[in-house]
Design an enzyme around this catalytic site. Sequence first.
Site, PDB file in Angstrom:
ATOM      1  CG  ASP A 200     101.589 139.182 -28.904  1.00 48.49           C
ATOM      2  OD1 ASP A 200     101.701 138.082 -29.073  1.00 48.49           O
ATOM      3  OD2 ASP A 200     100.680 139.937 -28.987  1.00 48.49           O
TER       4      ASP A 200
ATOM      5  CD  GLU B  89     104.617 133.835 -23.342  1.00 48.36           C
ATOM      6  OE1 GLU B  89     103.270 133.463 -23.834  1.00 48.36           O
ATOM      7  OE2 GLU B  89     105.441 133.323 -23.702  1.00 48.36           O
TER       8      GLU B  89
HETATM    9  O1  TRH Z   1     100.864 143.079 -22.150  1.00 51.75           O
HETATM   10  P1  TRH Z   1     100.596 141.810 -21.689  1.00 51.75           P
HETATM   11  O2  TRH Z   1      99.239 141.561 -21.175  1.00 51.75           O
HETATM   12  O3  TRH Z   1     100.738 140.805 -23.001  1.00 51.75           O
HETATM   13  C1  TRH Z   1      99.896 139.744 -23.272  1.00 51.75           C
HETATM   14  C2  TRH Z   1     100.533 138.466 -23.182  1.00 51.75           C
HETATM   15  O4  TRH Z   1     101.923 138.257 -23.517  1.00 51.75           O
HETATM   16  C3  TRH Z   1      99.757 137.351 -23.662  1.00 51.75           C
HETATM   17  O5  TRH Z   1     100.343 136.172 -23.354  1.00 51.75           O
HETATM   18  C4  TRH Z   1      99.313 137.738 -25.213  1.00 51.75           C
HETATM   19  O6  TRH Z   1      98.535 136.685 -25.546  1.00 51.75           O
HETATM   20  C5  TRH Z   1      98.601 139.033 -25.280  1.00 51.75           C
HETATM   21  O7  TRH Z   1      99.563 139.848 -24.578  1.00 51.75           O
HETATM   22  C6  TRH Z   1      98.318 139.297 -26.808  1.00 51.75           C
HETATM   23  O8  TRH Z   1     101.633 141.099 -20.505  1.00 51.75           O
HETATM   24  P2  TRH Z   1     103.125 140.554 -20.644  1.00 51.75           P
HETATM   25  O9  TRH Z   1     103.344 139.273 -21.367  1.00 51.75           O
HETATM   26  O10 TRH Z   1     103.603 140.416 -19.197  1.00 51.75           O
HETATM   27  O11 TRH Z   1     103.871 141.772 -21.343  1.00 51.75           O
HETATM   28  C7  TRH Z   1     104.044 142.856 -20.810  1.00 51.75           C
HETATM   29  C8  TRH Z   1     105.484 143.341 -21.295  1.00 51.75           C
HETATM   30  O12 TRH Z   1     105.730 144.699 -20.717  1.00 51.75           O
HETATM   31  C9  TRH Z   1     106.575 142.721 -20.743  1.00 51.75           C
HETATM   32  O13 TRH Z   1     107.796 142.515 -21.531  1.00 51.75           O
HETATM   33  C10 TRH Z   1     107.218 143.478 -19.488  1.00 51.75           C
HETATM   34  C11 TRH Z   1     107.080 144.891 -20.340  1.00 51.75           C
HETATM   35  N1  TRH Z   1     106.795 145.898 -19.353  1.00 51.75           N
HETATM   36  C12 TRH Z   1     107.763 147.161 -19.414  1.00 51.75           C
HETATM   37  O14 TRH Z   1     108.705 147.074 -20.417  1.00 51.75           O
HETATM   38  N2  TRH Z   1     107.636 148.298 -18.682  1.00 51.75           N
HETATM   39  C13 TRH Z   1     106.512 148.453 -17.630  1.00 51.75           C
HETATM   40  O15 TRH Z   1     106.517 149.398 -16.942  1.00 51.75           O
HETATM   41  C14 TRH Z   1     105.803 147.235 -17.519  1.00 51.75           C
HETATM   42  C15 TRH Z   1     104.804 147.370 -16.556  1.00 51.75           C
HETATM   43  C16 TRH Z   1     105.724 146.237 -18.441  1.00 51.75           C
END
Ligand code: TRH
Length: 393
Positions: free
Chosen positions: A28, A290
């Site tokens: 989010d 996402e």
């Molecule tokens: O963390 P998520 O599982 O988020 C999820 C999804 O957005 C989903 O659609 C939503 O409904 C739910 O949350 C509530 O996975 P996502 O979307 O990939 O977000 C991870 C974020 O973290 C992304 O912006 C990349 C970031 N990230 C970093 O900044 N540093 C890191 O080391 C890693 C592994 C990720």
Amino acid sequence: MSSPAPASPASGPIACDIFCAVVDNFGDIGVCWRLARQLTNEHGWQVRVFVDDLHAFRKLCPSLALGEARQVVDGIVIEHWHEPAHAGDTFQLADVVIEAFACELPPVYIAAMAERARAPLWFNLEYLSAEDWVADFHLRPSPHPRYPLGKTFFFPGLAPGTGGVLKERCLDAARAAFEGSATARAAWWLETTGRAPPAADATVVSLFAYQNPAVDSLLEQWRDSPSAVVLLVPEGRISGALARFFGLPSFAAGAQAARGNLSAHSLAFTEQPGYDALLWVSDVNFVRGEDSFVRAQWAAKPFVWQIYPQADDAHLPKLDAALAHYTRTLRADARVALERFWHAWNGAGRPDWAQFQRHYPVLKQRANDWAIELARVGDLAGNLASFAKSQLK
Ligand code: TRH
């Protein structure tokens, strides 16, 4: 309450408020923060982000201070949205208001919007879905039940006619520079794992995932694989499974372990821009939710998506809709291998790594072609900014 009129867009930069309630995990705020930075850096907007969970936010933006009600990071105002009715310590209305993922705006804010002679442009930014109906609903207006206000649904998507997905203007150039520089890659390996890059014939896999019962079988297959597999695992929900597999009490950031042909590194969670390099050094990326799902597509490497699970398996048609786009031009045997692998990674069946690997060259070519195809839909921030400008004229 007095609601001072915002700067007219004609007389200065567009002011934009993004409201983000963190439901779970990092996606989010991950999407909102990326959007905020793009609207600021690429479109010159003045952005404020209201976010209710500074702890989640700080994981991907370490310069954030946890105790501050209001702070400025990278030119963006961050307001700690400490209760649903809170609308900032100094009340101010923006020209464009983005309500992310159907979070509820503070009632006082909505009332002030309705008082304005010219109401702000109000978007409901939805979650990404690759389903066909998305293009029909994208940019549909929805009148407010009580106030003379309307909001516009903004639907991210993978197909023409949708809002697209976020992609920074400099992303391709940054990736090309990194991939073209052996020095930059060697520096990344040393800084991130304390080691030199692995041998050229090793398969490097990044694993960003929720808890997943299929991981045990996959770890065994990697251990027994005929060539080396180097696994890079950001510390998080899957770390417990890695610890169990290696017989360790934990698999926290900095830990390293090896069994058979598998060696694994647990990585510290990086700030958001640093995550891309992890995708770029890897041959195969496991992503989730996402935002990482989108980044993997721009990284143009074969990837495996663990979709965010929803009640009643509502996520499964979304998984298949994404697969339909992504595999559209793949020949049948490679398409079946990829579909089976994604399904297994999302609860149906056992993942077959050897079969996936057999199709690697074809999957790699498709990943490249898909990144070009997807870019034609346009970047979400750019699509949103140009629609907003057309409405604010
Ligand atoms: O963390 P998520 O599982 O988020 C999820 C999804 O957005 C989903 O659609 C939503 O409904 C739910 O949350 C509530 O996975 P996502 O979307 O990939 O977000 C991870 C974020 O973290 C992304 O912006 C990349 C970031 N990230 C970093 O900044 N540093 C890191 O080391 C890693 C592994 C990720």
